[in-house]
Design a protein around this motif. Structure first.
Motif, PDB file in Angstrom:
ATOM      1  N   TYR A  28      17.935  21.962  58.256  1.00 28.41           N
ATOM      2  CA  TYR A  28      16.868  21.331  59.035  1.00 28.41           C
ATOM      3  C   TYR A  28      17.304  21.003  60.450  1.00 28.41           C
ATOM      4  CZ  TYR A  28      13.764  21.135  55.056  1.00 28.41           C
ATOM      5  OH  TYR A  28      12.945  21.480  54.021  1.00 28.41           O
ATOM      6  N   PHE A  29      18.567  20.614  60.618  1.00 29.89           N
ATOM      7  CA  PHE A  29      19.057  20.370  61.986  1.00 29.89           C
ATOM      8  C   PHE A  29      18.964  21.649  62.803  1.00 29.89           C
ATOM      9  CE2 PHE A  29      21.930  20.006  65.470  1.00 29.89           C
ATOM     10  CZ  PHE A  29      21.982  18.656  65.801  1.00 29.89           C
ATOM     11  N   LYS A  30      19.379  22.763  62.211  1.00 28.67           N
ATOM     12  CA  LYS A  30      19.353  24.046  62.927  1.00 28.67           C
ATOM     13  C   LYS A  30      17.932  24.431  63.301  1.00 28.67           C
ATOM     14  CE  LYS A  30      21.798  27.693  64.254  1.00 28.67           C
ATOM     15  NZ  LYS A  30      20.791  28.289  65.146  1.00 28.67           N
ATOM     16  N   GLU A  31      16.990  24.260  62.389  1.00 34.21           N
ATOM     17  CA  GLU A  31      15.601  24.624  62.674  1.00 34.21           C
ATOM     18  C   GLU A  31      14.993  23.714  63.735  1.00 34.21           C
ATOM     19  OE1 GLU A  31      13.837  27.356  61.440  1.00 34.21           O
ATOM     20  OE2 GLU A  31      15.913  27.825  60.901  1.00 34.21           O
ATOM     21  N   LEU A  32      15.241  22.415  63.627  1.00 36.88           N
ATOM     22  CA  LEU A  32      14.735  21.485  64.635  1.00 36.88           C
ATOM     23  C   LEU A  32      15.423  21.727  65.979  1.00 36.88           C
ATOM     24  CD1 LEU A  32      14.651  18.244  62.462  1.00 36.88           C
ATOM     25  CD2 LEU A  32      12.651  19.429  63.387  1.00 36.88           C
ATOM     26  N   GLY A  33      16.712  22.067  65.920  1.00 36.12           N
ATOM     27  CA  GLY A  33      17.451  22.310  67.146  1.00 36.12           C
ATOM     28  C   GLY A  33      16.946  23.503  67.935  1.00 36.12           C
ATOM     29  N   LYS A  34      16.410  24.502  67.244  1.00 37.97           N
ATOM     30  CA  LYS A  34      15.873  25.670  67.941  1.00 37.97           C
ATOM     31  C   LYS A  34      14.778  25.281  68.929  1.00 37.97           C
ATOM     32  CE  LYS A  34      16.687  29.007  64.190  1.00 37.97           C
ATOM     33  NZ  LYS A  34      16.009  29.861  63.170  1.00 37.97           N
ATOM     34  N   VAL A  35      14.007  24.271  68.548  1.00 36.90           N
ATOM     35  CA  VAL A  35      12.874  23.843  69.377  1.00 36.90           C
ATOM     36  C   VAL A  35      13.352  23.311  70.725  1.00 36.90           C
ATOM     37  CG1 VAL A  35      10.866  22.321  69.492  1.00 36.90           C
ATOM     38  CG2 VAL A  35      11.557  23.308  67.304  1.00 36.90           C
ATOM     39  N   SER A  41      23.711  27.111  68.998  1.00 36.45           N
ATOM     40  CA  SER A  41      25.019  27.193  68.343  1.00 36.45           C
ATOM     41  C   SER A  41      24.862  27.171  66.825  1.00 36.45           C
ATOM     42  CB  SER A  41      25.899  26.028  68.783  1.00 36.45           C
ATOM     43  OG  SER A  41      26.046  26.006  70.187  1.00 36.45           O
ATOM     44  N   GLU A  42      25.930  27.596  66.148  1.00 29.29           N
ATOM     45  CA  GLU A  42      25.980  27.565  64.692  1.00 29.29           C
ATOM     46  C   GLU A  42      26.896  26.433  64.240  1.00 29.29           C
ATOM     47  OE1 GLU A  42      24.163  29.479  62.781  1.00 29.29           O
ATOM     48  OE2 GLU A  42      23.384  30.730  64.415  1.00 29.29           O
ATOM     49  N   TRP A  43      26.642  25.919  63.056  1.00 30.05           N
ATOM     50  CA  TRP A  43      27.528  24.921  62.462  1.00 30.05           C
ATOM     51  C   TRP A  43      28.887  25.545  62.156  1.00 30.05           C
ATOM     52  CZ3 TRP A  43      26.720  19.863  62.347  1.00 30.05           C
ATOM     53  CH2 TRP A  43      25.409  19.369  62.347  1.00 30.05           C
ATOM     54  N   TYR A  88      33.623   8.228  54.557  1.00 31.38           N
ATOM     55  CA  TYR A  88      32.804   9.374  54.922  1.00 31.38           C
ATOM     56  C   TYR A  88      33.635  10.657  54.891  1.00 31.38           C
ATOM     57  CZ  TYR A  88      29.876   5.612  56.701  1.00 31.38           C
ATOM     58  OH  TYR A  88      29.123   4.458  56.798  1.00 31.38           O
ATOM     59  N   ARG A  89      33.010  11.711  54.410  1.00 29.02           N
ATOM     60  CA  ARG A  89      33.647  13.028  54.398  1.00 29.02           C
ATOM     61  C   ARG A  89      33.180  13.813  55.606  1.00 29.02           C
ATOM     62  NH1 ARG A  89      33.767  17.340  49.336  1.00 29.02           N
ATOM     63  NH2 ARG A  89      34.824  19.038  50.465  1.00 29.02           N
ATOM     64  N   VAL A  90      34.114  14.371  56.355  1.00 26.77           N
ATOM     65  CA  VAL A  90      33.783  15.175  57.527  1.00 26.77           C
ATOM     66  C   VAL A  90      33.408  16.573  57.058  1.00 26.77           C
ATOM     67  CG1 VAL A  90      34.617  16.095  59.712  1.00 26.77           C
ATOM     68  CG2 VAL A  90      35.404  13.843  58.934  1.00 26.77           C
ATOM     69  N   ILE A  91      32.233  17.055  57.479  1.00 23.95           N
ATOM     70  CA  ILE A  91      31.719  18.327  56.969  1.00 23.95           C
ATOM     71  C   ILE A  91      31.776  19.441  58.024  1.00 23.95           C
ATOM     72  CG2 ILE A  91      29.731  19.528  55.979  1.00 23.95           C
ATOM     73  CD1 ILE A  91      30.932  17.403  54.128  1.00 23.95           C
ATOM     74  N   ALA A  92      31.166  19.206  59.174  1.00 21.54           N
ATOM     75  CA  ALA A  92      31.002  20.294  60.138  1.00 21.54           C
ATOM     76  C   ALA A  92      30.685  19.726  61.521  1.00 21.54           C
ATOM     77  CB  ALA A  92      29.887  21.228  59.689  1.00 21.54           C
ATOM     78  N   GLU A  93      30.706  20.604  62.512  1.00 20.08           N
ATOM     79  CA  GLU A  93      30.289  20.223  63.860  1.00 20.08           C
ATOM     80  C   GLU A  93      29.473  21.352  64.471  1.00 20.08           C
ATOM     81  OE1 GLU A  93      33.861  19.542  66.122  1.00 20.08           O
ATOM     82  OE2 GLU A  93      34.186  21.685  66.505  1.00 20.08           O
ATOM     83  N   ILE A  94      28.637  20.984  65.431  1.00 18.04           N
ATOM     84  CA  ILE A  94      27.822  21.951  66.142  1.00 18.04           C
ATOM     85  C   ILE A  94      27.830  21.595  67.618  1.00 18.04           C
ATOM     86  CG2 ILE A  94      25.621  20.684  65.883  1.00 18.04           C
ATOM     87  CD1 ILE A  94      24.279  23.439  65.401  1.00 18.04           C
ATOM     88  N   LYS A  95      27.870  22.613  68.443  1.00 17.17           N
ATOM     89  CA  LYS A  95      27.920  22.408  69.890  1.00 17.17           C
ATOM     90  C   LYS A  95      26.511  22.332  70.457  1.00 17.17           C
ATOM     91  CE  LYS A  95      30.258  24.125  74.030  1.00 17.17           C
ATOM     92  NZ  LYS A  95      31.176  25.165  74.563  1.00 17.17           N
TER      93      LYS A  95
END
Length: 271
Positions: free
Chosen positions: A234-241, A246-248, A263-270
């Motif tokens: 959902y972040f990726k889809e909302l981010g397109k707008v 970038s990709e996760w 907290y568990r660290v999962i990913a980052e996006i630019k």
């Protein structure tokens, strides 16, 4: 923001008609399966359509379901991992949520069904030997009409300030800064993303030109990586707008602690 409105109004369907899919619709669904599997070169998962919905429901009733309640539907989709590892789990849940979105556009209803704790012998009986390691199904069918005079229950949601932080967890971010960065609407809508038991475990840290995704451990000391894949989709889809292309990128870092929470660290996006 069409995806935002869809997400805000997104409802899992838990009441299905007995009606089976017609052959044309079934063919379309199977084509979507193939297309999504091909997007990741058939590396991580397969979707399987189970059409004996009544049999599956009768066997799993009382053993599996959403918040302990088995969902009855005419069909189920199995999400079978090719290898059980973090990347496969996250990728599978990302594309399962994408699948569910595409099926909604075809007037089909869906709902996640957790079967992780079901005995493997039971899974073999109802799904087959090759599917004994499946942890999730998706209930699939035509939604029953809703009574317009009945108010549906709604789930409470964390505020943006509860899930988004600056530089480090626990450090509040100013609403003005989110607006300046063009992220205000994105984080408003993403709060409505589904999560296992509606725990809303995702947290975001904005640091310089990147956003870090964390999952909060439950009181039992667990995280569900399916939640990670869903929120990343959902972040990726909302981010397109708003022009985020970038990709996760998945990360392997030590857990972060803040107060009594971990907290568990999962990913980052630019950005």
């Amino acid at each position: 923001m069409l995806m935002g409105n869809f997400l805000k109004n997104r409802k899992s369907v838990r009441d299905f008609k007995k009606k089976k899919m017609d052959d044309r619709t079934k063919t379309e669904v199977l084509e979507i399966f193939k297309d999504l599997e091909m997007e990741v070169d058939n590396k991580y998962f397969n979707f399987i359509l189970f059409e004996e919905g009544e049999k599956i429901y009768n066997v799993l009733n009382g053993l599996a379901g959403y918040s302990g309640v088995m969902i009855e539907s005419p069909c189920y989709i199995g999400v079978r991992l090719k290898e059980v590892n973090d990347k496969s789990i996250i990728t599978a849940s990302y594309y399962t949520e994408k699948l569910m979105t595409l099926l909604t556009h075809r007037n089909l209803g869906t709902c996640w069904v957790n079967i992780k704790d079901v005995d493997r012998g039971v899974k073999v009986k109802v799904l087959g030997e090759e599917n004994k390691n499946i942890g999730y199904l998706v209930a699939l069918g035509y939604p029953k009409a809703k009574n317009p005079f009945v108010q549906e229950p709604t789930s409470s949601r964390y505020g943006v300030s509860d899930i988004v932080f600056k530089d480090k967890i626990g450090n509040s971010i100013n609403a003005g800064e989110l607006e300046k960065r063009g992220l205000e609407d994105l984080f408003y809508y993403i709060r409505f993303a589904p999560s296992n038991y509606n725990l809303q475990p995702w947290r975001f840290i904005i640091k310089d030109d990147k956003i870090l995704l964390l999952l909060k451990y439950s009181e039992e000391g667990k995280t569900d990586l399916m939640d990670a894949g869903i929120i990343m989709y959902y972040f990726k889809e909302l981010g397109k707008v708003i022009g985020i292309k970038s990709e996760w990128q998945l990360l392997e870092k030590e857990d972060i602690e803040c107060g009594d929470s971990r907290y568990r660290v999962i990913a980052e996006i630019k950005l």
